[in-house]
Design an enzyme around this catalytic site. Structure first.
Site, PDB file in Angstrom:
ATOM      1  N   SER A  98       0.787  -1.006  -0.313  1.00 29.01           N
ATOM      2  CA  SER A  98       0.652   0.072   0.227  1.00 29.01           C
ATOM      3  C   SER A  98       0.578   1.237  -0.007  1.00 29.01           C
ATOM      4  CB  SER A  98      -0.896   0.013   1.585  1.00 29.01           C
ATOM      5  OG  SER A  98      -0.292   0.011   2.346  1.00 29.01           O
ATOM      6  N   ASP A 129      -4.440   5.604  10.766  1.00 30.64           N
ATOM      7  CA  ASP A 129      -3.510   5.679   9.697  1.00 30.64           C
ATOM      8  C   ASP A 129      -2.685   6.441  10.150  1.00 30.64           C
ATOM      9  OD1 ASP A 129      -2.042   4.899   8.049  1.00 30.64           O
ATOM     10  OD2 ASP A 129      -3.838   5.725   6.031  1.00 30.64           O
ATOM     11  N   HIS A 180       0.411   5.245   6.118  1.00 29.66           N
ATOM     12  CA  HIS A 180       0.443   5.975   4.236  1.00 29.66           C
ATOM     13  C   HIS A 180       0.596   7.121   4.509  1.00 29.66           C
ATOM     14  CE1 HIS A 180      -2.152   2.341   4.711  1.00 29.66           C
ATOM     15  NE2 HIS A 180      -0.904   2.287   3.851  1.00 29.66           N
TER      16      HIS A 180
END
Ligand SMILES: *[C@@H]1O[C@H](CO)[C@@H](O)[C@H](O)[C@H]1NC(C)=O
Ligand SMILES: *[C@@H]1O[C@H](CO)[C@@H](O)[C@H](O)[C@H]1NC(C)=O
Ligand SMILES: *[C@@H]1O[C@H](CO)[C@@H](O)[C@H](O)[C@H]1NC(C)=O
Ligand SMILES: *[C@@H]1O[C@H](CO)[C@@H](O)[C@H](O)[C@H]1NC(C)=O
Ligand SMILES: *[C@@H]1O[C@H](CO)[C@@H](O)[C@H](O)[C@H]1NC(C)=O
Ligand SMILES: *[C@@H]1O[C@H](CO)[C@@H](O)[C@H](O)[C@H]1NC(C)=O
Length: 437
Positions: free
Chosen positions: A157, A412, A415
Protein backbone atom coordinates in the site's frame (compact mmCIF):
# COMPACT_ATOMS: atom_id res chain seq x y z
CA UNK A 1 -9.30 22.80 -8.40
CA UNK A 2 -10.17 24.67 -5.25
CA UNK A 3 -8.21 27.80 -4.53
CA UNK A 4 -6.58 26.20 -1.51
CA UNK A 5 -4.59 24.00 -3.88
CA UNK A 6 -2.96 26.61 -6.06
CA UNK A 7 0.77 26.51 -5.59
CA UNK A 8 1.88 29.84 -4.16
CA UNK A 9 4.86 30.12 -6.43
CA UNK A 10 3.57 30.34 -9.98
CA UNK A 11 6.83 28.93 -11.33
CA UNK A 12 6.66 25.87 -9.19
CA UNK A 13 4.19 24.11 -11.38
CA UNK A 14 2.62 24.74 -14.69
CA UNK A 15 -0.89 26.11 -14.53
CA UNK A 16 -3.40 23.34 -14.89
CA UNK A 17 -4.46 24.58 -18.33
CA UNK A 18 -3.70 21.79 -20.73
CA UNK A 19 -1.16 23.59 -22.89
CA UNK A 20 1.29 26.42 -22.65
CA UNK A 21 -0.85 29.43 -23.48
CA UNK A 22 0.42 32.23 -25.65
CA UNK A 23 -1.85 34.95 -26.88
CA UNK A 24 0.51 36.00 -29.69
CA UNK A 25 1.02 34.21 -32.97
CA UNK A 26 3.23 31.12 -32.90
CA UNK A 27 6.37 32.58 -34.59
CA UNK A 28 6.29 35.65 -32.32
CA UNK A 29 5.99 33.38 -29.32
CA UNK A 30 8.87 31.28 -30.51
CA UNK A 31 11.12 34.31 -30.95
CA UNK A 32 10.15 35.72 -27.59
CA UNK A 33 10.82 32.38 -26.01
CA UNK A 34 14.21 32.10 -27.73
CA UNK A 35 15.17 35.57 -26.56
CA UNK A 36 14.16 34.78 -23.03
CA UNK A 37 15.97 31.49 -23.17
CA UNK A 38 19.12 33.16 -24.45
CA UNK A 39 19.08 35.73 -21.66
CA UNK A 40 18.38 33.06 -19.10
CA UNK A 41 21.21 30.89 -20.36
CA UNK A 42 23.56 33.85 -20.35
CA UNK A 43 22.61 34.48 -16.79
CA UNK A 44 23.23 30.92 -15.79
CA UNK A 45 26.52 30.72 -17.62
CA UNK A 46 27.98 33.88 -16.13
CA UNK A 47 26.73 33.33 -12.62
CA UNK A 48 28.06 30.04 -11.35
CA UNK A 49 25.14 28.40 -9.58
CA UNK A 50 26.52 27.97 -6.11
CA UNK A 51 24.51 27.97 -2.88
CA UNK A 52 22.49 31.16 -2.67
CA UNK A 53 22.36 31.84 -6.37
CA UNK A 54 21.06 28.39 -6.94
CA UNK A 55 18.21 29.07 -4.57
CA UNK A 56 17.62 32.48 -6.08
CA UNK A 57 17.45 31.30 -9.65
CA UNK A 58 15.83 27.96 -9.14
CA UNK A 59 12.33 29.16 -10.11
CA UNK A 60 13.80 30.56 -13.29
CA UNK A 61 15.81 27.45 -14.05
CA UNK A 62 12.84 25.32 -13.37
CA UNK A 63 10.72 27.38 -15.67
CA UNK A 64 13.29 26.82 -18.37
CA UNK A 65 13.43 23.15 -17.53
CA UNK A 66 9.66 22.90 -17.71
CA UNK A 67 9.28 24.55 -21.04
CA UNK A 68 12.39 23.42 -22.82
CA UNK A 69 13.56 20.12 -21.51
CA UNK A 70 16.50 20.14 -23.92
CA UNK A 71 18.17 22.78 -21.74
CA UNK A 72 18.37 20.30 -18.94
CA UNK A 73 22.12 19.98 -19.41
CA UNK A 74 22.78 23.54 -18.23
CA UNK A 75 26.00 23.94 -16.26
CA UNK A 76 25.61 22.70 -12.72
CA UNK A 77 22.82 20.35 -13.75
CA UNK A 78 25.11 17.36 -13.90
CA UNK A 79 25.88 17.39 -10.20
CA UNK A 80 25.00 14.14 -8.59
CA UNK A 81 22.77 14.47 -5.57
CA UNK A 82 22.01 12.10 -2.76
CA UNK A 83 18.32 12.79 -2.12
CA UNK A 84 18.07 10.30 0.72
CA UNK A 85 19.63 12.52 3.37
CA UNK A 86 18.50 16.03 4.19
CA UNK A 87 15.89 17.80 6.20
CA UNK A 88 12.39 19.22 5.86
CA UNK A 89 12.35 22.98 5.53
CA UNK A 90 9.43 25.33 5.94
CA UNK A 91 8.00 26.18 2.52
CA UNK A 92 4.42 27.46 2.72
CA UNK A 93 2.16 25.88 0.13
CA UNK A 94 4.81 23.54 -1.30
CA UNK A 95 2.66 20.43 -0.99
CA UNK A 96 -0.67 22.06 -1.94
CA UNK A 97 -0.57 20.75 -5.45
CA UNK A 98 -3.90 19.08 -6.14
CA UNK A 99 -7.31 18.23 -4.80
CA UNK A 100 -7.30 14.53 -3.92
CA UNK A 101 -11.07 14.28 -4.37
CA UNK A 102 -10.68 15.26 -8.01
CA UNK A 103 -8.07 12.61 -8.76
CA UNK A 104 -10.10 9.84 -7.09
CA UNK A 105 -7.55 9.20 -4.38
CA UNK A 106 -8.45 6.52 -1.90
CA UNK A 107 -10.91 8.16 0.46
CA UNK A 108 -8.90 7.19 3.51
CA UNK A 109 -5.97 9.28 2.21
CA UNK A 110 -8.05 12.33 1.31
CA UNK A 111 -7.40 14.01 4.64
CA UNK A 112 -8.72 17.42 3.67
CA UNK A 113 -12.05 16.05 2.52
CA UNK A 114 -12.21 13.99 5.72
CA UNK A 115 -11.99 17.21 7.70
CA UNK A 116 -8.42 17.24 8.98
CA UNK A 117 -8.33 20.76 10.43
CA UNK A 118 -4.59 21.53 10.46
CA UNK A 119 -2.78 22.13 7.19
CA UNK A 120 0.80 22.88 8.21
CA UNK A 121 1.81 19.40 7.08
CA UNK A 122 1.45 20.75 3.54
CA UNK A 123 3.99 23.49 4.09
CA UNK A 124 7.31 21.63 4.01
CA UNK A 125 9.72 20.68 1.30
CA UNK A 126 12.54 18.18 1.40
CA UNK A 127 15.96 19.80 1.22
CA UNK A 128 18.61 17.22 0.35
CA UNK A 129 21.91 17.56 2.19
CA UNK A 130 24.73 19.63 0.75
CA UNK A 131 22.45 22.29 -0.72
CA UNK A 132 21.50 19.99 -3.55
CA UNK A 133 18.33 21.23 -5.26
CA UNK A 134 15.22 19.09 -5.39
CA UNK A 135 12.80 20.91 -7.69
CA UNK A 136 9.08 20.82 -7.00
CA UNK A 137 7.28 18.15 -8.99
CA UNK A 138 6.80 19.16 -12.59
CA UNK A 139 4.19 17.12 -14.42
CA UNK A 140 5.40 18.18 -17.88
CA UNK A 141 8.97 17.21 -17.08
CA UNK A 142 7.84 13.86 -15.74
CA UNK A 143 5.76 13.01 -18.80
CA UNK A 144 8.60 14.12 -21.08
CA UNK A 145 11.05 11.94 -19.18
CA UNK A 146 8.87 8.87 -19.75
CA UNK A 147 7.56 9.79 -23.20
CA UNK A 148 6.01 6.76 -24.92
CA UNK A 149 6.67 4.57 -21.91
CA UNK A 150 4.81 2.39 -19.48
CA UNK A 151 5.47 3.11 -15.81
CA UNK A 152 4.37 0.34 -13.43
CA UNK A 153 4.19 0.42 -9.66
CA UNK A 154 4.20 -2.99 -7.99
CA UNK A 155 3.93 -3.68 -4.30
CA UNK A 156 2.17 -2.88 -1.08
CA UNK A 157 0.00 0.00 0.00
CA UNK A 158 2.99 2.36 0.16
CA UNK A 159 3.63 1.63 -3.51
CA UNK A 160 -0.04 2.42 -4.07
CA UNK A 161 0.20 5.60 -2.00
CA UNK A 162 3.04 6.76 -4.24
CA UNK A 163 1.33 5.65 -7.44
CA UNK A 164 -1.82 7.56 -6.50
CA UNK A 165 0.20 10.61 -5.63
CA UNK A 166 1.76 10.45 -9.09
CA UNK A 167 -1.67 10.17 -10.72
CA UNK A 168 -2.90 13.17 -8.75
CA UNK A 169 0.18 15.23 -9.65
CA UNK A 170 -0.13 14.35 -13.34
CA UNK A 171 -3.89 14.58 -13.78
CA UNK A 172 -3.91 18.03 -12.16
CA UNK A 173 -1.94 19.31 -15.13
CA UNK A 174 -2.54 17.05 -18.14
CA UNK A 175 -5.46 15.32 -19.82
CA UNK A 176 -5.77 11.62 -19.08
CA UNK A 177 -7.92 8.55 -19.56
CA UNK A 178 -8.54 5.76 -17.11
CA UNK A 179 -7.82 2.63 -19.18
CA UNK A 180 -9.04 0.13 -16.63
CA UNK A 181 -9.71 -0.29 -13.00
CA UNK A 182 -10.77 -3.52 -11.31
CA UNK A 183 -14.29 -3.79 -9.97
CA UNK A 184 -14.94 -3.92 -6.23
CA UNK A 185 -14.53 -1.64 -3.22
CA UNK A 186 -11.02 -2.90 -2.50
CA UNK A 187 -9.85 -4.06 -5.90
CA UNK A 188 -10.70 -0.78 -7.62
CA UNK A 189 -7.68 0.77 -5.89
CA UNK A 190 -5.50 -2.27 -6.42
CA UNK A 191 -5.35 -2.77 -10.16
CA UNK A 192 -5.60 0.16 -12.53
CA UNK A 193 -3.97 1.91 -15.47
CA UNK A 194 -4.09 5.49 -16.69
CA UNK A 195 -2.91 6.85 -20.01
CA UNK A 196 -1.68 10.38 -20.72
CA UNK A 197 -2.31 10.81 -24.43
CA UNK A 198 -0.26 14.01 -24.90
CA UNK A 199 2.90 12.03 -24.13
CA UNK A 200 1.69 8.49 -24.81
CA UNK A 201 2.50 7.52 -21.23
CA UNK A 202 0.85 4.72 -19.27
CA UNK A 203 0.92 4.45 -15.48
CA UNK A 204 -0.25 1.24 -13.81
CA UNK A 205 -0.49 -0.06 -10.30
CA UNK A 206 -0.41 -3.75 -9.30
CA UNK A 207 -1.30 -4.72 -5.76
CA UNK A 208 1.19 -7.39 -4.72
CA UNK A 209 2.36 -6.70 -1.18
CA UNK A 210 4.83 -9.62 -1.28
CA UNK A 211 5.91 -8.85 -4.87
CA UNK A 212 5.87 -12.60 -5.46
CA UNK A 213 2.85 -14.84 -5.87
CA UNK A 214 0.64 -14.89 -2.78
CA UNK A 215 -2.70 -16.30 -1.75
CA UNK A 216 -4.62 -15.86 1.47
CA UNK A 217 -5.02 -12.63 3.37
CA UNK A 218 -3.48 -10.33 0.79
CA UNK A 219 -6.18 -11.27 -1.71
CA UNK A 220 -9.02 -12.10 0.69
CA UNK A 221 -9.19 -10.30 4.00
CA UNK A 222 -11.33 -13.01 5.59
CA UNK A 223 -8.37 -15.41 5.49
CA UNK A 224 -5.93 -15.22 8.38
CA UNK A 225 -2.70 -16.43 6.82
CA UNK A 226 -0.62 -15.41 3.88
CA UNK A 227 0.74 -18.16 1.66
CA UNK A 228 3.68 -16.81 -0.28
CA UNK A 229 5.59 -18.48 -3.12
CA UNK A 230 9.08 -17.06 -3.00
CA UNK A 231 10.08 -18.68 -6.29
CA UNK A 232 7.23 -17.28 -8.41
CA UNK A 233 6.62 -13.63 -9.35
CA UNK A 234 3.17 -12.17 -8.80
CA UNK A 235 1.06 -13.55 -11.65
CA UNK A 236 -0.86 -10.43 -12.54
CA UNK A 237 2.14 -8.15 -13.05
CA UNK A 238 4.34 -10.91 -14.45
CA UNK A 239 1.82 -11.38 -17.26
CA UNK A 240 2.32 -7.73 -18.27
CA UNK A 241 6.04 -7.55 -17.52
CA UNK A 242 7.09 -7.40 -21.18
CA UNK A 243 5.29 -4.06 -21.55
CA UNK A 244 7.02 -2.23 -18.70
CA UNK A 245 9.71 0.38 -19.27
CA UNK A 246 9.96 1.82 -15.78
CA UNK A 247 9.07 -0.27 -12.74
CA UNK A 248 8.85 0.93 -9.15
CA UNK A 249 8.90 -1.89 -6.59
CA UNK A 250 8.02 -1.36 -2.93
CA UNK A 251 7.32 -4.01 -0.32
CA UNK A 252 8.28 -4.94 3.23
CA UNK A 253 5.38 -4.29 5.60
CA UNK A 254 3.57 -7.55 4.87
CA UNK A 255 6.79 -9.53 5.09
CA UNK A 256 7.50 -7.96 8.46
CA UNK A 257 4.06 -9.04 9.63
CA UNK A 258 4.60 -12.59 8.56
CA UNK A 259 3.56 -15.38 6.22
CA UNK A 260 3.95 -19.05 5.40
CA UNK A 261 6.58 -19.39 2.70
CA UNK A 262 6.79 -21.88 -0.17
CA UNK A 263 9.33 -22.95 -2.73
CA UNK A 264 8.26 -25.28 -5.54
CA UNK A 265 4.84 -25.51 -3.86
CA UNK A 266 6.35 -26.88 -0.65
CA UNK A 267 6.34 -25.12 2.68
CA UNK A 268 9.90 -24.10 3.54
CA UNK A 269 9.16 -22.14 6.68
CA UNK A 270 7.29 -19.17 8.07
CA UNK A 271 7.53 -15.88 9.90
CA UNK A 272 5.01 -15.30 12.69
CA UNK A 273 3.08 -18.44 11.76
CA UNK A 274 -0.16 -19.44 13.46
CA UNK A 275 0.79 -21.41 16.63
CA UNK A 276 -0.57 -24.72 15.39
CA UNK A 277 1.76 -24.70 12.40
CA UNK A 278 4.99 -26.44 13.34
CA UNK A 279 7.51 -25.09 10.89
CA UNK A 280 10.91 -23.44 10.62
CA UNK A 281 11.08 -19.79 11.58
CA UNK A 282 12.52 -17.85 8.65
CA UNK A 283 12.39 -14.33 10.05
CA UNK A 284 11.55 -11.56 7.61
CA UNK A 285 14.93 -10.63 6.16
CA UNK A 286 15.64 -13.71 4.07
CA UNK A 287 12.12 -13.91 2.56
CA UNK A 288 12.33 -10.19 1.76
CA UNK A 289 15.63 -10.76 -0.05
CA UNK A 290 14.09 -13.65 -1.97
CA UNK A 291 10.93 -11.74 -2.90
CA UNK A 292 13.00 -8.93 -4.40
CA UNK A 293 15.37 -11.33 -6.09
CA UNK A 294 12.64 -13.36 -7.78
CA UNK A 295 10.87 -10.22 -8.94
CA UNK A 296 13.96 -8.45 -10.20
CA UNK A 297 15.02 -11.62 -12.06
CA UNK A 298 11.65 -11.78 -13.79
CA UNK A 299 11.93 -8.14 -14.82
CA UNK A 300 15.48 -8.61 -15.96
CA UNK A 301 14.79 -11.65 -18.08
CA UNK A 302 11.77 -10.06 -19.73
CA UNK A 303 13.71 -6.90 -20.62
CA UNK A 304 15.39 -8.82 -23.46
CA UNK A 305 17.75 -6.08 -24.52
CA UNK A 306 15.26 -3.21 -24.34
CA UNK A 307 16.18 -0.43 -21.95
CA UNK A 308 14.34 -0.74 -18.70
CA UNK A 309 14.65 1.14 -15.44
CA UNK A 310 13.98 -0.64 -12.18
CA UNK A 311 13.47 1.56 -9.15
CA UNK A 312 13.55 -0.15 -5.77
CA UNK A 313 11.85 2.03 -3.18
CA UNK A 314 12.95 1.66 0.41
CA UNK A 315 10.86 1.20 3.51
CA UNK A 316 8.63 3.92 4.98
CA UNK A 317 8.12 3.38 8.68
CA UNK A 318 4.87 3.99 10.52
CA UNK A 319 4.47 6.36 13.46
CA UNK A 320 2.26 4.71 16.03
CA UNK A 321 4.97 5.75 18.48
CA UNK A 322 4.52 2.71 20.63
CA UNK A 323 0.79 3.25 21.11
CA UNK A 324 -1.86 0.70 20.18
CA UNK A 325 -3.21 1.20 16.68
CA UNK A 326 -6.68 1.94 18.07
CA UNK A 327 -5.42 4.69 20.35
CA UNK A 328 -6.99 7.84 18.89
CA UNK A 329 -3.87 9.82 19.83
CA UNK A 330 -1.49 7.40 18.09
CA UNK A 331 -0.36 9.97 15.50
CA UNK A 332 -1.63 13.45 16.19
CA UNK A 333 1.56 15.42 15.65
CA UNK A 334 1.34 18.48 13.44
CA UNK A 335 5.04 19.09 12.81
CA UNK A 336 7.86 17.01 11.32
CA UNK A 337 10.53 15.73 13.65
CA UNK A 338 13.68 17.75 13.65
CA UNK A 339 16.70 15.71 12.70
CA UNK A 340 17.95 13.97 15.81
CA UNK A 341 14.73 14.66 17.74
CA UNK A 342 13.87 10.97 17.51
CA UNK A 343 16.52 8.35 17.09
CA UNK A 344 14.38 6.16 14.89
CA UNK A 345 16.79 5.18 12.16
CA UNK A 346 17.43 1.75 13.56
CA UNK A 347 13.74 0.99 12.96
CA UNK A 348 14.04 1.21 9.22
CA UNK A 349 17.76 0.74 8.64
CA UNK A 350 17.82 -3.04 8.38
CA UNK A 351 14.82 -3.16 6.07
CA UNK A 352 16.21 -0.37 3.92
CA UNK A 353 19.60 -2.03 3.66
CA UNK A 354 18.02 -5.18 2.24
CA UNK A 355 16.77 -3.09 -0.67
CA UNK A 356 20.23 -1.60 -1.23
CA UNK A 357 21.76 -5.10 -1.11
CA UNK A 358 19.31 -6.47 -3.65
CA UNK A 359 19.87 -3.50 -5.95
CA UNK A 360 23.62 -4.08 -5.74
CA UNK A 361 23.23 -7.82 -6.38
CA UNK A 362 20.95 -7.17 -9.33
CA UNK A 363 23.40 -4.68 -10.84
CA UNK A 364 26.15 -7.25 -10.57
CA UNK A 365 23.99 -9.87 -12.27
CA UNK A 366 22.87 -7.60 -15.08
CA UNK A 367 26.46 -6.49 -15.66
CA UNK A 368 27.32 -10.10 -16.40
CA UNK A 369 24.95 -10.44 -19.31
CA UNK A 370 25.28 -6.86 -20.60
CA UNK A 371 21.60 -6.23 -20.11
CA UNK A 372 20.29 -2.72 -20.63
CA UNK A 373 18.67 -2.79 -17.24
CA UNK A 374 19.23 0.24 -15.05
CA UNK A 375 18.69 -0.31 -11.34
CA UNK A 376 18.14 2.57 -8.93
CA UNK A 377 17.24 2.88 -5.28
CA UNK A 378 14.55 5.38 -4.31
CA UNK A 379 15.60 5.85 -0.72
CA UNK A 380 12.71 7.54 1.08
CA UNK A 381 13.24 5.94 4.50
CA UNK A 382 14.80 8.91 6.21
CA UNK A 383 12.54 11.59 4.80
CA UNK A 384 9.45 9.51 5.57
CA UNK A 385 10.64 8.75 9.09
CA UNK A 386 10.76 12.48 9.87
CA UNK A 387 7.09 13.02 8.99
CA UNK A 388 4.87 11.72 11.79
CA UNK A 389 2.60 14.66 10.98
CA UNK A 390 1.85 13.59 7.42
CA UNK A 391 -0.43 10.61 8.08
CA UNK A 392 -4.22 10.57 7.94
CA UNK A 393 -4.39 9.42 11.57
CA UNK A 394 -8.05 9.54 12.59
CA UNK A 395 -8.86 11.45 9.39
CA UNK A 396 -8.76 8.21 7.43
CA UNK A 397 -12.55 8.50 7.70
CA UNK A 398 -14.85 11.51 7.31
CA UNK A 399 -15.29 13.72 10.36
CA UNK A 400 -13.97 11.26 12.96
CA UNK A 401 -14.56 13.62 15.87
CA UNK A 402 -18.17 14.48 15.01
CA UNK A 403 -19.23 12.88 18.29
CA UNK A 404 -16.28 13.99 20.37
CA UNK A 405 -13.04 12.19 21.08
CA UNK A 406 -13.68 8.44 21.11
CA UNK A 407 -12.02 6.12 23.58
CA UNK A 408 -10.80 3.81 20.86
CA UNK A 409 -10.52 4.44 17.17
CA UNK A 410 -8.11 3.09 14.57
CA UNK A 411 -5.56 5.58 13.24
CA UNK A 412 -3.68 5.32 9.97
CA UNK A 413 -0.14 6.25 10.97
CA UNK A 414 1.52 4.58 7.98
CA UNK A 415 0.25 5.98 4.69
CA UNK A 416 0.51 9.64 3.87
CA UNK A 417 -2.24 12.12 3.22
CA UNK A 418 -2.75 13.10 -0.41
CA UNK A 419 -1.50 15.68 -1.03
CA UNK A 420 1.30 15.22 1.49
CA UNK A 421 4.86 14.05 2.09
CA UNK A 422 4.50 11.12 -0.34
CA UNK A 423 4.47 13.61 -3.23
CA UNK A 424 8.15 14.08 -2.44
CA UNK A 425 8.77 10.42 -3.38
CA UNK A 426 7.70 11.37 -6.89
CA UNK A 427 9.80 14.54 -6.91
CA UNK A 428 12.80 12.29 -6.31
CA UNK A 429 11.59 9.66 -8.78
CA UNK A 430 11.49 12.37 -11.44
CA UNK A 431 15.12 13.31 -10.73
CA UNK A 432 16.13 9.64 -10.93
CA UNK A 433 14.41 9.25 -14.28
CA UNK A 434 15.99 12.41 -15.69
CA UNK A 435 19.46 11.48 -14.57
CA UNK A 436 21.69 10.20 -17.32
CA UNK A 437 23.01 6.75 -16.63
C1 LIG B 1 -12.03 19.39 -4.02
O1 LIG B 1 -12.84 19.00 -5.10
C2 LIG B 1 -14.15 18.62 -4.72
C3 LIG B 1 -14.83 18.02 -5.94
O2 LIG B 1 -14.68 18.85 -7.05
C4 LIG B 1 -14.86 19.84 -4.16
O3 LIG B 1 -16.15 19.47 -3.75
C5 LIG B 1 -14.07 20.34 -2.95
O4 LIG B 1 -14.64 21.53 -2.46
C6 LIG B 1 -12.63 20.60 -3.33
N1 LIG B 1 -11.91 20.87 -2.09
C7 LIG B 1 -11.21 21.97 -1.88
C8 LIG B 1 -10.61 22.11 -0.52
O5 LIG B 1 -11.05 22.83 -2.73
C1 LIG C 1 16.87 21.55 -14.32
O1 LIG C 1 17.25 20.31 -14.87
C2 LIG C 1 18.53 19.87 -14.46
C3 LIG C 1 18.89 18.60 -15.19
O2 LIG C 1 17.85 17.70 -15.21
C4 LIG C 1 18.52 19.67 -12.94
O3 LIG C 1 19.79 19.24 -12.49
C5 LIG C 1 18.18 20.95 -12.29
O4 LIG C 1 18.10 20.76 -10.88
C6 LIG C 1 16.87 21.47 -12.80
N1 LIG C 1 16.63 22.76 -12.18
C7 LIG C 1 15.45 23.12 -11.73
C8 LIG C 1 15.39 24.40 -11.00
O5 LIG C 1 14.45 22.46 -11.91
C1 LIG D 1 23.25 8.41 0.27
O1 LIG D 1 23.40 8.57 1.66
C2 LIG D 1 22.99 7.44 2.41
C3 LIG D 1 23.07 7.80 3.88
O2 LIG D 1 24.29 8.36 4.20
C4 LIG D 1 23.89 6.27 2.05
O3 LIG D 1 23.48 5.12 2.78
C5 LIG D 1 23.76 5.98 0.56
O4 LIG D 1 24.63 4.97 0.19
C6 LIG D 1 24.07 7.25 -0.24
N1 LIG D 1 23.74 6.98 -1.64
C7 LIG D 1 24.57 7.23 -2.62
C8 LIG D 1 24.09 6.93 -4.00
O5 LIG D 1 25.69 7.69 -2.41
C1 LIG E 1 13.92 -23.17 -4.37
O1 LIG E 1 14.44 -24.45 -4.70
C2 LIG E 1 15.40 -24.42 -5.74
C3 LIG E 1 15.77 -25.83 -6.12
O2 LIG E 1 15.43 -26.72 -5.14
C4 LIG E 1 16.60 -23.61 -5.29
O3 LIG E 1 17.57 -23.55 -6.33
C5 LIG E 1 16.14 -22.20 -4.96
O4 LIG E 1 17.21 -21.43 -4.46
C6 LIG E 1 15.02 -22.22 -3.95
N1 LIG E 1 14.50 -20.88 -3.83
C7 LIG E 1 14.12 -20.37 -2.68
C8 LIG E 1 13.54 -19.00 -2.72
O5 LIG E 1 14.20 -20.96 -1.63
C1 LIG F 1 7.55 -29.81 15.71
O1 LIG F 1 8.45 -30.49 14.82
C2 LIG F 1 9.62 -30.98 15.46
C3 LIG F 1 10.55 -31.56 14.41
O2 LIG F 1 9.85 -32.11 13.34
C4 LIG F 1 9.23 -32.02 16.54
O3 LIG F 1 10.37 -32.51 17.20
C5 LIG F 1 8.28 -31.35 17.53
O4 LIG F 1 7.82 -32.31 18.46
C6 LIG F 1 7.08 -30.72 16.82
N1 LIG F 1 6.30 -29.95 17.78
C7 LIG F 1 4.97 -30.00 17.81
C8 LIG F 1 4.32 -29.12 18.84
O5 LIG F 1 4.32 -30.65 17.03
C1 LIG G 1 29.24 -8.73 -22.71
O1 LIG G 1 30.12 -7.80 -23.36
C2 LIG G 1 31.49 -8.19 -23.33
C3 LIG G 1 32.33 -7.08 -23.93
O2 LIG G 1 31.63 -6.36 -24.90
C4 LIG G 1 31.65 -9.51 -24.10
O3 LIG G 1 33.01 -9.93 -24.05
C5 LIG G 1 30.77 -10.56 -23.44
O4 LIG G 1 30.83 -11.77 -24.16
C6 LIG G 1 29.31 -10.10 -23.35
N1 LIG G 1 28.56 -11.05 -22.58
C7 LIG G 1 27.37 -11.53 -22.96
C8 LIG G 1 26.73 -12.52 -22.05
O5 LIG G 1 26.82 -11.16 -23.98
Amino acid sequence: MGSAYQPLDPYNQKPSSKKYGCFLSKPVCAWLACGFLFLALLHLLCCSPDGTQQALFSPLRQYINNTYSFVSSVPGGGRSCNYSVGNWVWAPGHARRYNATECNAKESHDCIRNGRPDTRYLDWRWQPAGGCPLPAFDAGAFLSAVHGKHVAFIGDSMARNQAQSLICLLTAAFPYRLLYRDVGEVRKYNFWRYVFPTHDVKVSYYWNPFLVKATGKSVDDTIRENHVHLDTPGDRWAADADTFDVVVLAAAHWLLNGAIYYNNSEVIGAHNPPPELNTTGLGYAWPLHMAYRTSVERLRSSAAGRPRTLVLATFSMSHFEGKPTDDPTACTRTEPYKDGEKDNEWVFREVRDIVYDEAEAARARSGEDNSSLRIEVLDVSKLASLRPDGHPGLYMRPNPLANGMPEKMYSDCLHFCLPGPVDTFNEILLQILRKKR
